[in-house]
Write an enzyme that holds these catalytic residues in place. Structure first.
Site, PDB file in Angstrom:
ATOM      1  N   HIS A  12       0.894  -1.338  -0.170  1.00 29.24           N
ATOM      2  CA  HIS A  12       0.036   0.144  -0.116  1.00 29.24           C
ATOM      3  C   HIS A  12       0.819   1.267  -0.023  1.00 29.24           C
ATOM      4  O   HIS A  12       2.091   1.046   0.321  1.00 29.24           O
ATOM      5  CB  HIS A  12      -0.977  -0.149   1.075  1.00 29.24           C
ATOM      6  CG  HIS A  12      -0.236   0.189   2.604  1.00 29.24           C
ATOM      7  ND1 HIS A  12       0.333   0.967   2.983  1.00 29.24           N
ATOM      8  CD2 HIS A  12       0.141  -1.019   3.434  1.00 29.24           C
ATOM      9  CE1 HIS A  12       0.988   0.752   4.355  1.00 29.24           C
ATOM     10  NE2 HIS A  12       0.840  -0.517   4.416  1.00 29.24           N
ATOM     11  N   GLU A  80      -1.872  -6.898   7.638  1.00 31.15           N
ATOM     12  CA  GLU A  80      -0.553  -7.060   8.097  1.00 31.15           C
ATOM     13  C   GLU A  80      -0.643  -7.792   9.410  1.00 31.15           C
ATOM     14  O   GLU A  80      -1.531  -8.041   9.861  1.00 31.15           O
ATOM     15  CB  GLU A  80      -0.217  -5.540   8.697  1.00 31.15           C
ATOM     16  CG  GLU A  80       1.194  -5.072   9.063  1.00 31.15           C
ATOM     17  CD  GLU A  80       2.379  -5.771   8.159  1.00 31.15           C
ATOM     18  OE1 GLU A  80       2.692  -6.883   8.199  1.00 31.15           O
ATOM     19  OE2 GLU A  80       2.807  -4.904   7.418  1.00 31.15           O
TER      20      GLU A  80
END
Length: 185
Positions: A12, A80
């Site tokens: 990202h 994550e």
């Protein structure tokens, strides 16, 4: 002969926590202005994909939208590593002396996810895409990129630097084709 599936992993864009050197884990800060600009700048360098998946955290799904996939399916397995109570803390505040779990080491918050748990979660998501076949675009996180790389190739995650925001890693299991590529803008 069939061509093995290709997984194109995009980390990202820079989040507001990245800009502040704060640990994110599964916290959900948005992209920074820099992160949005970098995602838009990467878009022309990527081919169009028929198969796309993104982490369900907003920094990844916002990056997916800026890359042209606003309706990409979201899958929490591409999140994550969970850093528990350390989420949001400055990186300078964290314990020193032992490598942290998000780098593949043993140190983790008391309520955090271990590297082994994390890699198993990501590995299951990788296996599912490989079984589905074809090329996949996956918008995810730096730790996820390293976990997928370690899972697919067997490389020690402690020997791999974290990929830059908005970088591209290409896996063709069991091989790595490209790691942390970014356009020279």
């Amino acid at each position: 002969m069939l061509t093995p599936p290709r997984l194109v992993l995009v980390r990202h864009g820079q989040s507001t926590y990245n800009a502040q050197a704060r640990l994110q884990g599964q916290a959900d800060p948005p992209l920074s202005q820099t992160g949005r600009a970098d995602a838009e700048a990467l878009r022309p360098f990527l081919p169009r994909f028929e198969q796309v998946v993104t982490s369900d955290l907003q920094r990844a799904s916002e990056t997916a939208a800026l890359l042209g996939y606003p309706d990409a399916p979201r899958d929490e397995r591409w999140r994550e590593i969970f850093v528990g109570e350390w989420s949001g803390r400055s990186l300078a505040e964290l314990p020193t002396g032992t490598e942290a779990a998000w780098r593949g080491g043993p140190l983790r918050a008391p309520d955090g996810e271990s590297w082994a748990q994390f890699e198993a979660r990501v590995g299951g998501a990788v296996d599912e895409l490989v079984a589905a076949g074809g090329d996949w675009l996956v918008i995810c996180h730096g730790g996820v990129v390293r976990a997928a790389l370690s899972y697919v190739t067997g490389v020690n995650p402690r020997m791999v630097a974290g990929p830059a925001n908005t970088s591209v890693t290409v896996l063709r299991p069991p091989f790595l084709e490209r790691y942390a590529w970014t356009p020279a803008l």
